[in-house]
Motif scaffolding. Structure first.
Motif, PDB file in Angstrom:
ATOM      1  N   SER A   1      49.244  37.678  33.341  1.00 50.81           N
ATOM      2  CA  SER A   1      48.138  37.230  34.194  1.00 50.81           C
ATOM      3  C   SER A   1      48.386  35.839  34.777  1.00 50.81           C
ATOM      4  O   SER A   1      47.767  35.468  35.770  1.00 50.81           O
ATOM      5  CB  SER A   1      46.814  37.259  33.433  1.00 50.81           C
TER       6      SER A   1
ATOM      7  N   GLN B   1      46.038  39.073  37.295  1.00 49.06           N
ATOM      8  CA  GLN B   1      45.096  39.473  36.248  1.00 49.06           C
ATOM      9  C   GLN B   1      44.893  40.991  36.277  1.00 49.06           C
ATOM     10  O   GLN B   1      44.887  41.644  35.244  1.00 49.06           O
ATOM     11  CB  GLN B   1      43.749  38.757  36.421  1.00 49.06           C
TER      12      GLN B   1
ATOM     13  N   GLU C   1      45.770  43.916  33.441  1.00 52.06           N
ATOM     14  CA  GLU C   1      44.776  44.904  33.005  1.00 52.06           C
ATOM     15  C   GLU C   1      45.310  46.333  33.180  1.00 52.06           C
ATOM     16  O   GLU C   1      45.138  47.177  32.299  1.00 52.06           O
ATOM     17  CB  GLU C   1      43.477  44.730  33.788  1.00 52.06           C
TER      18      GLU C   1
END
Length: 140
Positions: A72, A80, A84
């Motif tokens: 991230s 980010q 994820e």
């Protein structure tokens, strides 16, 4: 590396120029980016550029997941979100890498390929079925 569709052979330099990774990283690259032609899903939402950047920094799928907390902070667009996606699709990434890995340790018939050619069609079909090679099995 050999591109069967184009009939071209690539050395390490050519692979790096074409894909941005070393030849030994190709399964990891496909584990991330996928390949729709070969039905390798990859991590949904990750493309070749992102896969190349991740492997340039971490070198392998294992290292990426060991350092997932660092993804991230990478200078990637949507870093980010990339982290994820990787976290959510870890199993897909590793399965995709497995699908992209050439298996070289299949059992060979006694006497090699020549012996397989001398076998009866029934014996050859049985051996191919045992290996799960349905398309070849169906061609005989």
């Amino acid at each position: 590396v050999f591109d069967y569709a184009k009939g071209e052979r690539f050395d390490k330099t050519a692979v790096r120029k074409k894909l941005g990774v070393d030849p030994e990283q190709i399964p990891d690259f496909l584990g991330l980016a996928g390949d729709p032609v070969d039905c390798i899903p990859g991590v949904r939402g990750l493309g070749q550029k992102t896969a190349t950047a991740l492997l340039g920094k971490f070198r392998s799928l294992e290292a990426i997941y060991e350092n997932l907390h660092k993804v991230s902070a990478m200078p990637l667009r949507g870093a980010q979100g990339v982290a994820e996606k990787l976290a959510e699709q870890k199993e897909v990434a590793f399965l995709s890498r497995r699908l992209a890995t050439v298996v070289c340790d299949i059992p060979r018939p006694k006497g090699g390929v020549a012996a397989l050619q001398r076998r009866s069609p029934r014996a050859s079909r049985a051996w191919l079925a045992k290996l799960g090679l349905r398309r070849l099995h169906d061609r005989l």
